[in-house]
Scaffold this active site. Structure first.
Site, PDB file in Angstrom:
ATOM      1  N   GLY A  13     -13.664   0.966  23.481  1.00 26.97           N
ATOM      2  CA  GLY A  13     -14.817   0.389  24.163  1.00 26.97           C
ATOM      3  C   GLY A  13     -15.958   1.388  24.186  1.00 26.97           C
ATOM      4  N   LEU A  14     -16.840   1.236  25.155  1.00 28.71           N
ATOM      5  CA  LEU A  14     -17.955   2.177  25.291  1.00 28.71           C
ATOM      6  C   LEU A  14     -17.514   3.325  26.188  1.00 28.71           C
ATOM      7  CD1 LEU A  14     -21.158  -0.018  25.515  1.00 28.71           C
ATOM      8  CD2 LEU A  14     -20.429   1.516  23.688  1.00 28.71           C
ATOM      9  N   HIS A  15     -16.669   4.159  25.632  1.00 35.42           N
ATOM     10  CA  HIS A  15     -16.141   5.305  26.345  1.00 35.42           C
ATOM     11  C   HIS A  15     -16.215   6.509  25.420  1.00 35.42           C
ATOM     12  CE1 HIS A  15     -13.812   7.542  29.236  1.00 35.42           C
ATOM     13  NE2 HIS A  15     -12.983   7.906  28.275  1.00 35.42           N
ATOM     14  N   ALA A  16     -16.477   7.655  25.963  1.00 30.85           N
ATOM     15  CA  ALA A  16     -16.488   8.928  25.241  1.00 30.85           C
ATOM     16  C   ALA A  16     -17.348   8.874  23.982  1.00 30.85           C
ATOM     17  CB  ALA A  16     -15.070   9.392  24.961  1.00 30.85           C
ATOM     18  N   PRO A  18     -17.776   6.727  21.284  1.00 27.02           N
ATOM     19  CA  PRO A  18     -18.624   5.567  20.987  1.00 27.02           C
ATOM     20  C   PRO A  18     -19.824   5.449  21.934  1.00 27.02           C
ATOM     21  CG  PRO A  18     -16.332   4.947  20.907  1.00 27.02           C
ATOM     22  CD  PRO A  18     -16.380   6.334  21.465  1.00 27.02           C
TER      23      PRO A  18
END
Length: 111
Positions: A13-16, A18
């Site tokens: 997902g939109l973590h770290a 990305p």
């Protein structure tokens, strides 16, 4: 205000990583870009903390919006970025960049 809705393709997902790639791309657009999940409150897309706080996981539908000259092109570019699995892509020069120094290198013994 132009907007695009896209499904987050990155496996984390939109973590770290990305999220960092997306935030940097949004910051380079030269105009305010905002992102939201569902009907939630839009947050600045150039803020790492705000993007992480969205909690957008793999498969989450997000909406990005921008205003200003070139907004449609900026949104197309950012939507294309979110639609790719950024976790699976290799960044040029990334090999060896992080953690290139072995743990403990440069430490002196005391004793």
């Amino acid at each position: 205000m132009p907007e695009r809705t896209v499904v987050v393709a990155s496996s984390t997902g939109l973590h770290a990583r990305p999220a960092k790639i997306f935030v940097q791309a949004a910051a380079k657009q030269g105009m305010p870009v905002r992102i939201r999940v569902g009907d939630g409150r839009p947050v600045p897309a150039n803020s790492m903390l705000a993007v992480l706080a969205l909690g957008a996981t793999h498969g989450t539908e997000v909406t990005i919006e921008a205003e200003g000259p070139g907004a449609d092109e900026a949104l197309d570019s950012l939507a294309e970025l979110l639609a790719r699995d950024l976790d699976a892509e290799e960044t040029p020069g990334a090999a060896g960049a992080a953690g290139a120094t072995p743990r403990g290198a440069g430490e002196t013994s005391r004793g």
